[in-house]
Write an enzyme that holds these catalytic residues in place. Structure first.
Site, PDB file in Angstrom:
ATOM      1  N   ASP A  95     -86.026  -1.560 -57.809  1.00 28.01           N
ATOM      2  CA  ASP A  95     -86.757  -0.664 -56.918  1.00 28.01           C
ATOM      3  C   ASP A  95     -85.919  -0.382 -55.659  1.00 28.01           C
ATOM      4  O   ASP A  95     -84.779  -0.844 -55.551  1.00 28.01           O
ATOM      5  CB  ASP A  95     -88.098  -1.352 -56.602  1.00 28.01           C
ATOM      6  CG  ASP A  95     -89.159  -0.405 -56.087  1.00 28.01           C
ATOM      7  OD1 ASP A  95     -88.949   0.807 -56.125  1.00 28.01           O
ATOM      8  OD2 ASP A  95     -90.230  -0.904 -55.642  1.00 28.01           O
ATOM      9  N   HIS A  96     -86.527   0.296 -54.695  1.00 30.84           N
ATOM     10  CA  HIS A  96     -85.876   0.685 -53.431  1.00 30.84           C
ATOM     11  C   HIS A  96     -84.683  -0.183 -53.033  1.00 30.84           C
ATOM     12  O   HIS A  96     -84.828  -1.377 -52.771  1.00 30.84           O
ATOM     13  CB  HIS A  96     -86.864   0.560 -52.257  1.00 30.84           C
ATOM     14  CG  HIS A  96     -87.925   1.578 -52.290  1.00 30.84           C
ATOM     15  ND1 HIS A  96     -87.828   2.778 -51.656  1.00 30.84           N
ATOM     16  CD2 HIS A  96     -89.118   1.574 -52.914  1.00 30.84           C
ATOM     17  CE1 HIS A  96     -88.914   3.476 -51.881  1.00 30.84           C
ATOM     18  NE2 HIS A  96     -89.721   2.770 -52.649  1.00 30.84           N
ATOM     19  N   GLU A 169     -93.234  -1.346 -47.251  1.00 33.77           N
ATOM     20  CA  GLU A 169     -93.016  -2.066 -48.492  1.00 33.77           C
ATOM     21  C   GLU A 169     -91.831  -2.977 -48.287  1.00 33.77           C
ATOM     22  O   GLU A 169     -90.783  -2.535 -47.810  1.00 33.77           O
ATOM     23  CB  GLU A 169     -92.732  -1.093 -49.639  1.00 33.77           C
ATOM     24  CG  GLU A 169     -92.665  -1.798 -50.986  1.00 33.77           C
ATOM     25  CD  GLU A 169     -92.337  -0.855 -52.129  1.00 33.77           C
ATOM     26  OE1 GLU A 169     -91.416  -0.039 -51.965  1.00 33.77           O
ATOM     27  OE2 GLU A 169     -92.987  -0.937 -53.160  1.00 33.77           O
ATOM     28  N   HIS A 212     -96.627   3.864 -48.843  1.00 31.89           N
ATOM     29  CA  HIS A 212     -96.581   2.519 -49.422  1.00 31.89           C
ATOM     30  C   HIS A 212     -97.701   1.672 -48.836  1.00 31.89           C
ATOM     31  O   HIS A 212     -98.132   1.905 -47.716  1.00 31.89           O
ATOM     32  CB  HIS A 212     -95.252   1.834 -49.120  1.00 31.89           C
ATOM     33  CG  HIS A 212     -94.126   2.326 -49.974  1.00 31.89           C
ATOM     34  ND1 HIS A 212     -92.903   2.632 -49.450  1.00 31.89           N
ATOM     35  CD2 HIS A 212     -94.041   2.561 -51.290  1.00 31.89           C
ATOM     36  CE1 HIS A 212     -92.110   3.024 -50.428  1.00 31.89           C
ATOM     37  NE2 HIS A 212     -92.771   2.998 -51.557  1.00 31.89           N
ATOM     38  N   HIS A 249     -94.158   7.291 -55.923  1.00 27.52           N
ATOM     39  CA  HIS A 249     -94.128   6.048 -55.132  1.00 27.52           C
ATOM     40  C   HIS A 249     -95.385   5.978 -54.276  1.00 27.52           C
ATOM     41  O   HIS A 249     -96.002   6.994 -53.982  1.00 27.52           O
ATOM     42  CB  HIS A 249     -92.923   6.035 -54.188  1.00 27.52           C
ATOM     43  CG  HIS A 249     -91.655   5.670 -54.851  1.00 27.52           C
ATOM     44  ND1 HIS A 249     -90.990   4.497 -54.585  1.00 27.52           N
ATOM     45  CD2 HIS A 249     -90.926   6.303 -55.790  1.00 27.52           C
ATOM     46  CE1 HIS A 249     -89.897   4.442 -55.324  1.00 27.52           C
ATOM     47  NE2 HIS A 249     -89.830   5.534 -56.063  1.00 27.52           N
ATOM     48  N   ASN A 271     -95.006   3.964 -59.550  1.00 27.16           N
ATOM     49  CA  ASN A 271     -94.779   2.606 -59.063  1.00 27.16           C
ATOM     50  C   ASN A 271     -96.085   1.968 -58.602  1.00 27.16           C
ATOM     51  O   ASN A 271     -96.878   2.607 -57.907  1.00 27.16           O
ATOM     52  CB  ASN A 271     -93.808   2.633 -57.888  1.00 27.16           C
ATOM     53  CG  ASN A 271     -92.401   3.009 -58.319  1.00 27.16           C
ATOM     54  OD1 ASN A 271     -92.145   3.304 -59.483  1.00 27.16           O
ATOM     55  ND2 ASN A 271     -91.490   2.981 -57.369  1.00 27.16           N
TER      56      ASN A 271
HETATM   57 ZN   LIG Z   1     -91.516   3.087 -53.375  1.00 26.29          ZN
END
Ligand SMILES: [Zn+2]
Length: 342
Positions: A95-96, A169, A212, A249, A271
């Site tokens: 992820d990110h 996040e 997020h 997201h 996600n």
């Molecule tokens: Zn994300």
């Protein structure tokens, strides 16, 4: 089934966009959460994506080691071992990863993939995200181009982001601004730069008001139409084949209408992190409150070994999370869509 290989993963993505459904991509940080995802996917007869964040990788490697790449590899190896026992395909993703963390997560993982391939071994991961959304678009795409050139040689799919997902996040706090909505001009530039790389495959997280974390209803103003505008612009300029494979997201707490509209505009991956975290923790809270004098040694009592054995409440958490995965698959219209044929 084993973890999806590159061809299977590409086919998963193609089928989702054609069939108007999306895969849940669920953040995991441990064996138990990974197992929960596999259980939920298998019971839904749906393929899906397991992903590890920078913080998740660091956590999985242990608090004394805190090596995000090592922890991600550890989770991936576990998933490769146990996935064989589930009648679905699963893909592995990270992820990110912001530009300043590339050297700690994505690059070591790509190096690992290159080493494995040189030794004739299959890839551990299917895809990695580079999150350059905090950078000016040109810098974001300069890095993305370099990565996609390298990924293409290694059967890896790249995920990038334009615009900014709000909220927080993994300790990274996004800023609220007009960048919460990606513009068609930005995504045309993405296609202009990345579609030149022959054989390169990428996913695009184009933001449309996503945040997020989870907020009370009304806090988030999602505008899925932004995705349609971006797809229409790219199809007009570069042809239908240039339509994006989109990622949603910050989807925790979104309405079903917004989710379905986003899928109609080409979202193939959604996600899910925050909702899963809560769902995992909820039954543990219940267990502790209900069994207060079993989990604690109160007044020189001895407690109850069966009750404070972590397996007792972690199993409850695993089952609850698997149920939440099933709900996600249903909301993403993926029930029964697995490519696996018994
Ligand atoms: Zn994300």
């Amino acid at each position: 089934m084993p973890v999806a290989n590159y061809d299977n993963y590409c086919r998963m993505l193609d089928r989702a966009r054609e069939g108007h459904f999306a895969y849940p991509a669920i953040n995991v940080t441990s064996l138990t959460t990974a197992n929960a995802v596999l259980k939920g996917l298998a019971e839904s007869k749906s393929d899906g994506i397991i992903q590890v964040s920078t913080g998740g990788g660091a956590f999985a490697s242990g608090s004394a080691v805190k090596d995000m790449a090592l922890g991600a590899i550890s989770i991936a190896k576990h998933v490769h071992l146990v996935a064989e026992r589930y009648p679905i395909y699963v893909a592995l993703h990270t992820d990110h990863c912001q530009a300043d963390k590339l050297d700690k997560l994505v690059i070591p993982l790509v190096e690992e993939t290159e080493k494995r391939r040189a030794a004739g071994k299959p890839n551990l991961f299917n895809s990695h995200m580079f999150d350059g959304s905090a950078l000016p678009l040109k810098e974001n795409l300069d890095i993305s181009v370099k990565l996609l050139e390298r990924f293409q040689k290694n059967d890896l799919v790249l995920e990038i982001e334009t615009g900014v997902v709000g909220g927080e996040e993994d300790g990274v706090v996004g800023k609220a601004s007009d960048k919460l909505y990606t513009t068609p001009e930005d995504t045309l530039e993405v296609a202009n730069r990345l579609n030149k790389i022959k054989g390169g495959r990428y996913l695009l997280a184009a933001t449309f008001g996503n945040v997020h974390g989870v907020y009370k209803p009304g806090h988030v103003k999602l505008k899925p139409k932004v995705l349609k505008e971006c797809q229409d612009a790219v199809a007009k300029k570069y042809g239908e084949a240039a339509r994006f494979f989109l990622v949603f997201h910050g989807g925790s707490g979104s309405s079903i209408e917004d989710i379905h509209e986003a899928i109609d505009y080409g979202v193939v991956k959604m996600n899910l992190d925050t909702d899963m975290q809560y769902t995992f923790t909820r039954p543990i809270v219940d267990h502790m409150f209900r069994n207060y004098d079993g989990v604690l040694k109160v007044d020189s009592e001895v407690g109850n070994k069966k009750i404070y054995d972590p397996r007792s409440y972690l199993t409850l958490a695993e089952i609850a999370m698997a149920e939440r995965v099933k709900l996600a698959v249903t909301e993403l219209k993926g029930v029964g869509t697995t490519m696996y044929k018994a």
